[in-house]
Write a protein that holds these residues in place. Sequence first.
Motif, mmCIF file in Angstrom:
data_model
loop_
_atom_site.group_PDB
_atom_site.id
_atom_site.type_symbol
_atom_site.label_atom_id
_atom_site.label_comp_id
_atom_site.label_asym_id
_atom_site.label_seq_id
_atom_site.Cartn_x
_atom_site.Cartn_y
_atom_site.Cartn_z
ATOM 1 N N ASP A 46 0.829 -1.210 0.000
ATOM 2 C CA ASP A 46 0.000 0.000 0.000
ATOM 3 C C ASP A 46 0.861 1.256 0.000
ATOM 4 O OD1 ASP A 46 -2.349 -1.344 0.027
ATOM 5 O OD2 ASP A 46 -2.512 -1.415 2.211
ATOM 6 N N PRO A 47 0.290 2.383 -0.451
ATOM 7 C CA PRO A 47 1.046 3.642 -0.403
ATOM 8 C C PRO A 47 1.474 3.967 1.027
ATOM 9 C CG PRO A 47 -1.001 3.918 -1.637
ATOM 10 C CD PRO A 47 -1.030 2.547 -1.048
ATOM 11 N N GLY A 48 2.693 4.386 1.170
ATOM 12 C CA GLY A 48 3.171 4.850 2.474
ATOM 13 C C GLY A 48 3.460 3.748 3.482
ATOM 14 N N ILE A 49 3.464 2.496 3.048
ATOM 15 C CA ILE A 49 3.664 1.395 4.003
ATOM 16 C C ILE A 49 5.145 1.284 4.393
ATOM 17 C CG2 ILE A 49 4.054 -0.536 2.377
ATOM 18 C CD1 ILE A 49 1.485 -0.725 5.142
ATOM 19 N N GLY A 50 6.034 1.772 3.498
ATOM 20 C CA GLY A 50 7.469 1.751 3.834
ATOM 21 C C GLY A 50 8.317 0.983 2.840
ATOM 22 N N LYS A 51 7.858 0.886 1.600
ATOM 23 C CA LYS A 51 8.608 0.123 0.586
ATOM 24 C C LYS A 51 9.952 0.788 0.296
ATOM 25 C CE LYS A 51 5.205 0.719 -2.371
ATOM 26 N NZ LYS A 51 4.249 1.413 -1.522
ATOM 27 N N SER A 52 9.916 2.107 0.070
ATOM 28 C CA SER A 52 11.163 2.821 -0.239
ATOM 29 C C SER A 52 12.116 2.752 0.945
ATOM 30 C CB SER A 52 10.865 4.278 -0.579
ATOM 31 O OG SER A 52 9.865 4.357 -1.553
ATOM 32 N N THR A 53 11.561 2.871 2.138
ATOM 33 C CA THR A 53 12.380 2.819 3.346
ATOM 34 C C THR A 53 13.085 1.469 3.458
ATOM 35 O OG1 THR A 53 10.697 4.184 4.386
ATOM 36 C CG2 THR A 53 12.296 3.154 5.851
ATOM 37 N N GLU B 142 10.116 8.423 -8.665
ATOM 38 C CA GLU B 142 8.961 9.023 -7.987
ATOM 39 C C GLU B 142 9.345 10.241 -7.180
ATOM 40 O OE1 GLU B 142 6.933 6.208 -5.520
ATOM 41 O OE2 GLU B 142 5.981 5.268 -7.254
ATOM 42 N N ARG C 173 15.415 11.128 3.379
ATOM 43 C CA ARG C 173 15.046 9.848 3.988
ATOM 44 C C ARG C 173 16.305 9.134 4.486
ATOM 45 N NH1 ARG C 173 12.371 7.180 0.085
ATOM 46 N NH2 ARG C 173 10.332 7.860 0.771
ATOM 47 N N ARG D 138 17.486 10.535 7.665
ATOM 48 C CA ARG D 138 16.634 10.102 8.779
ATOM 49 C C ARG D 138 16.966 8.673 9.191
ATOM 50 N NH1 ARG D 138 11.547 8.007 8.641
ATOM 51 N NH2 ARG D 138 11.211 8.558 6.470
ATOM 52 N N ARG E 58 4.749 -3.897 10.540
ATOM 53 C CA ARG E 58 4.708 -4.185 9.107
ATOM 54 C C ARG E 58 5.113 -5.640 8.935
ATOM 55 N NH1 ARG E 58 3.021 0.245 9.676
ATOM 56 N NH2 ARG E 58 3.680 2.175 8.659
ATOM 57 N N MET F 267 7.762 0.243 12.334
ATOM 58 C CA MET F 267 8.141 1.515 11.704
ATOM 59 C C MET F 267 8.438 2.536 12.795
ATOM 60 S SD MET F 267 8.700 3.253 8.993
ATOM 61 C CE MET F 267 7.956 2.931 7.405
ATOM 62 N N THR F 268 9.645 3.062 12.772
ATOM 63 C CA THR F 268 10.014 4.078 13.754
ATOM 64 C C THR F 268 10.494 5.312 12.998
ATOM 65 O OG1 THR F 268 12.342 3.497 13.843
ATOM 66 C CG2 THR F 268 10.884 2.230 15.264
ATOM 67 N N ASP F 269 10.785 6.385 13.712
ATOM 68 C CA ASP F 269 11.257 7.592 13.011
ATOM 69 C C ASP F 269 12.654 7.397 12.425
ATOM 70 O OD1 ASP F 269 12.388 7.419 15.456
ATOM 71 O OD2 ASP F 269 12.244 9.550 15.946
#
Length: 454
Positions: free
Chosen positions: A94-101, A124, A133, A136, A245, A265-267
């Motif tokens: 899903d969008p924003g789930i953390g794939k790129s991270t 993107e 990112r 971070r 996740r 998922m953390t900061d």
Amino acid sequence: MARDRSIFVCQQCGYRTIKWLGKCPDCGTWNSFAEERVKGRGVGDEVATTATSPVRLPEIKVEAGFRVSTNISELDRVLGGGVVPGGLILIGGDPGIGKSTLLLQALAGIVESSGSSGLYVSAEESLSQVKLRAERLGIDSSHILLLSETTIEDILRVIEDTKPGMVVIDSIQTIYCRELSSAPGTVGQVRECSARLMECAKGRNIPVFIIGHVTKEGSLAGPRVLEHIVDTVLYFEGDRSMAFRILRAVKNRFGSTNEIGIFEMTDRGLREVRNPSEIFLRQRQVSVPGTVTASTIEGTRPFLVEIQALVTPTTFGVPRRTSIGVDPQRVNLLIAVLEKIGGIQFGIADVYINVVGGLRLVETAVDLPVVVALVSSFREMAVDYSTLFFGEIGLSGEVRTVAQPEIRLKEAEKTGMKRVVLPEGNRERVEGRTGMEVIGVKSLTELLEVVFNG
Ligand SMILES: Nc1ncnc2c1ncn2[C@@H]1O[C@H](COP(=O)(O)OP(=O)(O)OP(=O)(O)O)[C@@H](O)[C@H]1O
Ligand SMILES: [Mg+2]
């Protein structure tokens, strides 16, 4: 002479035709055809052929199962023990789930463990967004190369020039091939770009990770054919409102698809959850009606989860039966068994089942804890939170044995469980080999007797 020509491609299933159709004859979807331009082959154009001949099986030499670690053990496990060079891996979510991270962290891990460089292609986001990112996440390796590019031709050229040890494409729906006139994200583009990336991965023997978007229905956007082309398909899922996740393999040419990876998922990015039981039981300190500790096994990993049931009188109309995390059909079946064998009538009650932490349980070993949770809520009687339950329940109310009771108990002991209620058939295998009190039950009636009248 080569001449461009038009073809029409179903955006749902990838069916190709030379004229527009209102309904796809293959998948039956209406209005799904889009026009695409393809390079035609003219008379006299050279036809590419590969002049290979068959080889006898024993004569084929394979390199020993060489894998590169991503330094993220949860990801390595799902991949089957690390990344296989030349593997093409698709990851959806899903969008924003953390794939790129996840993939930026994996790239940093591979760079560190293999000493080679890694290329992150972002179609993107801008380079500064990716850099923010990375900052971070505390990633600052000069071996990581970032590229903001959208055409597959340029991406392949950069791979050719820089010869990285791993490539991440973020995402397949936003890159395109100049030779095709259709828009990025269409079936033709996605198929062409993935085919070229496949060629590149196999040809250069480097792992290539592709990020894919998912549709509203939750499947990977683009043609199904994409899942066939790649070696491994991973889904990154979880409730966005919660920090957990779960990474799951749905196809893997290099390993089992039963394994899951759990992250938080953390900061500072995704943190591996090495001991999932602790997380899923974290808020559990008191015994309350309707809440039961259960054991489940995902792949080779056992862990403990909390199953909650709420049984309330129906105030209006037909009673509701809602189940999140356990198959609703299975819950209906168990309710029927409880009514017929256990003599407990749920007829005029709403029933809700929930698995804490957003986990989906598919194992039948959760039958027993679900039944106990239902009765516990129905009778407003709390069940001791340090008692673990597992076992399958048959239609005639018999309690059936489940696989691997030993490793379930080992996990339970680690998390401080004191007692276990399990199928009688499993009792002998574990009795005396655990410090916990072991109670075996043969039937539903015996189970209810032990738990609520014992
Ligand atoms: N400062 C932050 N602190 C904590 N979590 C953050 C922070 N910034 C981002 N996140 C988390 O990271 C998530 C976004 O991660 P990421 O960009 O990797 O997702 P994605 O799956 O690649 O999304 P998209 O589909 O948009 O590409 C956010 O939804 C949020 O949960
Ligand atoms: Mg992203």
